[in-house]
Design a protein around this motif. Structure first.
Motif, PDB file in Angstrom:
ATOM      1  N   LEU A   1      55.550  48.017  36.314  1.00  0.00           N
ATOM      2  CA  LEU A   1      55.283  46.573  36.233  1.00  0.00           C
ATOM      3  C   LEU A   1      55.387  45.998  34.822  1.00  0.00           C
ATOM      4  CD1 LEU A   1      54.343  43.883  37.383  1.00  0.00           C
ATOM      5  CD2 LEU A   1      52.018  44.781  37.493  1.00  0.00           C
ATOM      6  N   ARG A   2      54.854  46.689  33.834  1.00  0.00           N
ATOM      7  CA  ARG A   2      54.810  46.137  32.481  1.00  0.00           C
ATOM      8  C   ARG A   2      56.187  46.015  31.835  1.00  0.00           C
ATOM      9  NH1 ARG A   2      50.872  49.916  29.648  1.00  0.00           N
ATOM     10  NH2 ARG A   2      49.789  49.385  31.576  1.00  0.00           N
ATOM     11  N   ARG A   3      57.150  46.756  32.364  1.00  0.00           N
ATOM     12  CA  ARG A   3      58.494  46.710  31.785  1.00  0.00           C
ATOM     13  C   ARG A   3      59.506  46.012  32.696  1.00  0.00           C
ATOM     14  NH1 ARG A   3      58.254  51.090  28.125  1.00  0.00           N
ATOM     15  NH2 ARG A   3      56.356  50.693  26.963  1.00  0.00           N
ATOM     16  N   ALA A   4      59.031  45.506  33.836  1.00  0.00           N
ATOM     17  CA  ALA A   4      59.932  44.826  34.769  1.00  0.00           C
ATOM     18  C   ALA A   4      60.401  43.500  34.174  1.00  0.00           C
ATOM     19  CB  ALA A   4      59.220  44.590  36.090  1.00  0.00           C
ATOM     20  N   GLN A   5      61.537  43.009  34.670  1.00  0.00           N
ATOM     21  CA  GLN A   5      62.096  41.769  34.129  1.00  0.00           C
ATOM     22  C   GLN A   5      61.407  40.561  34.777  1.00  0.00           C
ATOM     23  OE1 GLN A   5      66.409  41.982  33.929  1.00  0.00           O
ATOM     24  NE2 GLN A   5      66.307  43.598  32.397  1.00  0.00           N
ATOM     25  N   GLY A   6      60.136  40.376  34.428  1.00  0.00           N
ATOM     26  CA  GLY A   6      59.360  39.253  34.929  1.00  0.00           C
ATOM     27  C   GLY A   6      58.497  39.646  36.126  1.00  0.00           C
ATOM     28  N   PRO A   7      57.570  38.753  36.517  1.00  0.00           N
ATOM     29  CA  PRO A   7      56.645  39.058  37.611  1.00  0.00           C
ATOM     30  C   PRO A   7      57.338  39.483  38.907  1.00  0.00           C
ATOM     31  CG  PRO A   7      55.854  37.168  36.389  1.00  0.00           C
ATOM     32  CD  PRO A   7      57.200  37.501  35.822  1.00  0.00           C
TER      33      PRO A   7
ATOM     34  N   ALA B   1      60.227  40.743  39.455  1.00  0.00           N
ATOM     35  CA  ALA B   1      60.884  42.044  39.299  1.00  0.00           C
ATOM     36  C   ALA B   1      59.855  43.152  39.436  1.00  0.00           C
ATOM     37  CB  ALA B   1      61.599  42.130  37.955  1.00  0.00           C
ATOM     38  N   GLY B   2      58.622  42.888  38.986  1.00  0.00           N
ATOM     39  CA  GLY B   2      57.551  43.862  39.149  1.00  0.00           C
ATOM     40  C   GLY B   2      57.061  43.927  40.586  1.00  0.00           C
ATOM     41  N   ILE B   3      56.833  42.750  41.174  1.00  0.00           N
ATOM     42  CA  ILE B   3      56.236  42.689  42.511  1.00  0.00           C
ATOM     43  C   ILE B   3      57.231  43.189  43.563  1.00  0.00           C
ATOM     44  CG2 ILE B   3      55.312  41.125  44.277  1.00  0.00           C
ATOM     45  CD1 ILE B   3      54.555  39.251  41.793  1.00  0.00           C
TER      46      ILE B   3
ATOM     47  N   THR C   1      59.733  52.352  33.505  1.00  0.00           N
ATOM     48  CA  THR C   1      60.820  51.519  32.989  1.00  0.00           C
ATOM     49  C   THR C   1      62.171  51.762  33.638  1.00  0.00           C
ATOM     50  OG1 THR C   1      59.677  51.670  30.869  1.00  0.00           O
ATOM     51  CG2 THR C   1      61.900  50.765  30.830  1.00  0.00           C
TER      52      THR C   1
ATOM     53  N   ILE D   1      62.222  50.711  37.478  1.00  0.00           N
ATOM     54  CA  ILE D   1      61.965  49.295  37.796  1.00  0.00           C
ATOM     55  C   ILE D   1      63.076  48.398  37.249  1.00  0.00           C
ATOM     56  CG2 ILE D   1      60.592  48.495  35.813  1.00  0.00           C
ATOM     57  CD1 ILE D   1      59.649  47.937  39.480  1.00  0.00           C
ATOM     58  N   THR D   2      63.830  48.875  36.248  1.00  0.00           N
ATOM     59  CA  THR D   2      64.959  48.088  35.733  1.00  0.00           C
ATOM     60  C   THR D   2      66.296  48.673  36.170  1.00  0.00           C
ATOM     61  OG1 THR D   2      65.099  49.375  33.691  1.00  0.00           O
ATOM     62  CG2 THR D   2      63.694  47.418  33.641  1.00  0.00           C
ATOM     63  N   SER D   3      66.285  49.798  36.902  1.00  0.00           N
ATOM     64  CA  SER D   3      67.524  50.516  37.208  1.00  0.00           C
ATOM     65  C   SER D   3      68.353  50.622  35.930  1.00  0.00           C
ATOM     66  CB  SER D   3      68.317  49.814  38.313  1.00  0.00           C
ATOM     67  OG  SER D   3      69.443  50.578  38.670  1.00  0.00           O
ATOM     68  N   ALA D   4      67.756  51.275  34.936  1.00  0.00           N
ATOM     69  CA  ALA D   4      68.255  51.168  33.561  1.00  0.00           C
ATOM     70  C   ALA D   4      69.725  51.536  33.390  1.00  0.00           C
ATOM     71  CB  ALA D   4      67.390  52.026  32.635  1.00  0.00           C
TER      72      ALA D   4
ATOM     73  N   MET E   1      48.281  40.669  39.745  1.00  0.00           N
ATOM     74  CA  MET E   1      49.434  41.394  39.234  1.00  0.00           C
ATOM     75  C   MET E   1      49.017  42.199  37.996  1.00  0.00           C
ATOM     76  SD  MET E   1      53.185  40.121  37.967  1.00  0.00           S
ATOM     77  CE  MET E   1      52.625  39.912  36.268  1.00  0.00           C
TER      78      MET E   1
ATOM     79  N   ASN F   1      54.398  42.366  30.807  1.00  0.00           N
ATOM     80  CA  ASN F   1      55.482  41.990  31.715  1.00  0.00           C
ATOM     81  C   ASN F   1      56.177  40.715  31.234  1.00  0.00           C
ATOM     82  OD1 ASN F   1      56.201  40.096  34.144  1.00  0.00           O
ATOM     83  ND2 ASN F   1      56.438  42.167  34.942  1.00  0.00           N
TER      84      ASN F   1
ATOM     85  N   HIS G   1      59.804  40.748  29.093  1.00  0.00           N
ATOM     86  CA  HIS G   1      60.980  40.177  29.751  1.00  0.00           C
ATOM     87  C   HIS G   1      61.602  39.039  28.955  1.00  0.00           C
ATOM     88  CE1 HIS G   1      62.676  37.216  32.808  1.00  0.00           C
ATOM     89  NE2 HIS G   1      63.596  38.117  32.606  1.00  0.00           N
TER      90      HIS G   1
ATOM     91  N   GLN H   1      67.207  40.129  38.151  1.00  0.00           N
ATOM     92  CA  GLN H   1      66.342  41.045  38.891  1.00  0.00           C
ATOM     93  C   GLN H   1      65.209  40.265  39.562  1.00  0.00           C
ATOM     94  OE1 GLN H   1      65.470  44.570  36.558  1.00  0.00           O
ATOM     95  NE2 GLN H   1      67.602  45.222  36.604  1.00  0.00           N
TER      96      GLN H   1
ATOM     97  N   ASP I   1      62.063  35.303  39.477  1.00  0.00           N
ATOM     98  CA  ASP I   1      61.515  35.036  38.142  1.00  0.00           C
ATOM     99  C   ASP I   1      62.469  35.456  37.034  1.00  0.00           C
ATOM    100  OD1 ASP I   1      59.130  33.918  38.954  1.00  0.00           O
ATOM    101  OD2 ASP I   1      58.091  35.836  39.026  1.00  0.00           O
TER     102      ASP I   1
ATOM    103  N   PRO J   1      68.007  47.210  29.059  1.00  0.00           N
ATOM    104  CA  PRO J   1      67.341  46.422  30.097  1.00  0.00           C
ATOM    105  C   PRO J   1      65.819  46.356  29.986  1.00  0.00           C
ATOM    106  CG  PRO J   1      68.277  48.434  31.025  1.00  0.00           C
ATOM    107  CD  PRO J   1      68.631  48.436  29.576  1.00  0.00           C
TER     108      PRO J   1
END
Lengths: 478, 478
Positions: A155-161, A163-165, A312, A315-318, B8, B126, B130, B159, B162, B321
């Motif tokens: 969640l903390r490294r996702a691209q915004g809320p 992307a985390g949820i 990371t 959640i970002t499919s790096a 979240m 997050n 981002h 992603q 958001d 990313p």
């Protein structure tokens, strides 16, 4: 908690809609396919359909939205008036979430008045591209972990809320056993997971006090992070001391978490220390910059890790941060009610689209029950599974195969009919189980992480002929 | 449109909060820094603060949330009761959005009861991770485009919603002139941009009818996509024909868009054809898998492109990313009211944190007005700019530099005091202008896309000494 995302579209959808409207074409019915092209991954896990359904059902623009569109000075009042009652009235077919899908196969097919089909393009692509990408990545990570559980920690490294949820939602579809994200746990009734961070240890005078305090708070869920100071010299001995105190008080510890250092070496040492102290059932959890390759290699080196926390990179499919899905017109209903198939040509053969109203069939061996190949076919193609079926590669057409003793299953199912939802979205855990059982129908050779065997996706004879014909006609003469 | 993101968070924030609560430590005041470590980018553009402020102001859990937390069987009723009135009551300082920021510098500093500081960690990371990531990527893309405008076109590949909405916001901060995303345009009063897609051309019997229809609909915003069939043999001649008709009717065309093929070659040919036809003011817009490297190379080859539409690679920051920002405890207020600085040690020197309550100073040359170096300092450090200042690299301490004729500016500003917002968030376009003027204070050498000169970020003498002292004390004896 359902947001109205109606205004989340590309401006050019609205300018095109206005153009169609001004030319009396707004009710021309068009067919669009959402699919991705070959992008280096062997298979994808379809995801995002539930959010597509929510989006479609919720389409509406309010007075503020109309006022904003008016302020752009692009549209006339008649068009803006029409937008107030704008809804989706068309048909949608899609692969259920958790389906295994391959390049060029329609994941979603839309048949609707062109204005509506165009309007929903951007949101559909956004949602399906994102969740399919993360479900696919998670499926690979889970595969690499063998039987070991994978927890989603990104969640903390996702691209915004979102992307985390919704990334966590997609990761569950791909096979993760839980997520650190409390909101996703709440929204989708899936396990929320987690224990404590380094800051917990740092906020006590010393490590053992921090461990004791944690054990006291959660005597039956005591999983201790052991790498704040020194994993083997401090963290493990302190953890074992606290585990002994716990057991003396009638509780069994859950285990330890490693978050840095060489996880192969440290996990084996930690395992040995816990075993020697009589805590054979305590688990080793590992986290820290993991992905499917690292997990695969650690396992190959005999790392004694039971559960993986992956953040990371999942959640970002790096290594592939966009699926690259597109939405292309494949036909338009003419004045006589018949479909006029359309093709988009390109100098680049992989960018040439498949024309016509299509569906996807999966062919299974009758004895093995395993998937043999997929066939992209015209919707009105018919097949007689009593007869042998010869399929061929659409580019290298000399690659042919004749199938006998097979069964076929249609992968696209109806979701909306004339704007009405005709599909009940399953629960997230049901989707996860569906995905797992679908994956089981594929031979391991297709699921290999490195250089997997390429699964056959061919075109039906009629679709192949139609494509050839349209390609020859497509380029206008100069 | 402000969602409640209170749930979240990572589950371990709640388990730690419960632990602090059960041990009577919930009101211990702690200080945390949000920063990123060296990750291959030369500078970053701070972004996301407005959404952090919205999040903090909006923290609250309702009866449903509490019921969900109860169902986890982790917390007692007293704790759950307390959560109903849980709010943020601490202090936050941060770099304003659009600030230029470097590794290890606190972008956000939180001083609050440890339970609150811990609770907000995940959402802060997050949001800031981002938006800072995308603003940074956009800044690089805009830099590569020289004076040419960059339009953000990535919504369909972002992603999730958001990532599209706030990614576009961040891209505007980084210098983009507009976005295709209508919702972002509406929410932040920034230009929404776009014309038509290939599907527009395909839904007419031929290309020229499609162009004519578009020109008729938008006679003063006529920008035509010319690559549906064949850019130079079909698209350009048809576009110029329609441009002539437009001009005859008293309108000037905007130009053409290229979306495939070799953009250097095609843009030069398109430019020549439009010039020869007397449309010297018509623009060439290019899109299709662009990023800063491709744009830089196309410009180096003399591509005649006025405006760039950049999608997938900017909205996902495809080559990086995740920013990798972390949130680390730097101190705790002891029973006597004094701050006890904390350090997180690691075998990996770059993972060792800077202890204490800190701020960041930027040092400028008095004559040039250019930034010379940044100094991470303790909050109560004082500097006399009348005297020479010697700074040194915190790792290679023999690298020193003595500054004279300099000025200093503190980069962190107060955002919340005792839970009350004390900062007014500027408009998005004001943030963009601030970012541009901040970038102007850096020499070009630091902004080079490939192998830029490394900007100096040093520690104040007192911070350096404190860190050394704590490091020596940190490892417990075994």
């Amino acid at each position: 908690m359902i947001r109205n995302l109606s205004m989340m579209t590309d401006l050019y959808q609205l300018t095109m809609m206005y153009g169609y409207y001004k030319h009396g074409m707004q009710n021309n019915v068009a067919v669009f396919d959402l699919f991705f092209r070959r992008n280096g991954i062997s298979y994808a896990v379809a995801a995002g359909l539930e959010q597509v359904i929510e989006y479609i059902r919720n389409i509406h623009m309010d007075a503020n939205d109309i006022a904003y569109l008016r302020s752009l000075n692009l549209f006339d009042e008649e068009f803006l008036d029409m937008l107030i009652n704008f809804r989706f009235t068309g048909d949608i077919d899609a692969m259920p979430e958790g389906s295994i899908v391959f390049p060029n196969e329609p994941l979603v097919r839309v048949k609707a008045p062109i204005m509506e089909a165009q309007f929903i393009e951007t949101a559909l692509l956004n949602i399906v591209n994102h969740q399919t990408l993360i479900a696919t990545k998670a499926s690979r990570v889970v595969h690499a972990a063998g039987g070991g559980g994978v927890m989603e920690f990104g969640l903390r490294r996702a691209q915004g809320p979102d992307a985390g949820i919704y990334g966590a939602r997609a990761a569950i579809i791909g096979g993760c056993i839980g997520t650190s994200n409390v909101l996703t746990g709440q929204m989708y009734e899936v396990p929320a997971m987690g224990t404590h961070a380094h800051s917990w240890v740092m906020s006590f005078p010393d490590e053992i006090s921090a461990f004791r305090a944690y054990a006291k708070t959660f005597p039956d869920q005591c999983l201790l992070l052991v790498d704040t100071y020194d994993t083997l010299k401090s963290g493990m001995p302190n953890a074992i001391k606290v585990f002994r105190e716990l057991r003396a008080a009638g509780h069994e510890p859950m285990g330890i978490r490693l978050d840095s250092g060489d996880l192969a070496y440290l996990s084996k040492q930690a395992r040995r220390m816990m075993d020697e102290a009589g805590f054979e059932n305590a688990k080793v959890v590992a986290s820290g910059d993991l992905d499917e390759e690292v997990i695969w290699d650690l396992r190959a080196q005999g790392a004694a890790i039971d559960t993986w926390g992956v953040g990371t990179k999942m959640i970002t499919s790096a290594d592939l941060p966009a699926l690259g899905g597109v939405y292309k017109m494949s036909g338009e209903i003419g004045p006589d009610g018949a479909l006029v198939p359309k093709i988009k040509v390109s100098d680049n053969p992989v960018k040439i689209t498949n024309p016509g109203m299509k569906t996807v069939w999966r062919i299974y061996g009758k004895t093995s029950g395993k998937a043999l190949a997929d066939l992209i076919a015209l919707e009105d193609d018919t097949f007689d599974t009593e007869k042998p079926l010869t399929i061929f590669d659409p580019t290298e057409t000399w690659k042919r195969m004749t199938l006998r003793d097979y069964t076929m299953r249609k992968l696209l199912v109806p979701i909306f009919r004339e704007g009405r939802q005709v599909y009940a979205a399953p629960s997230l855990m049901d989707i996860q189980h569906y995905c797992e059982s679908e994956l089981d129908t594929f031979w391991e050779e297709y699921k290999r992480l490195v250089k997997p065997h390429t699964y056959k996706v061919d075109l039906s004879d009629r679709l192949y002929d139609l494509k050839k014909k349209l390609l020859n006609e497509a380029r206008p003469e100069f």
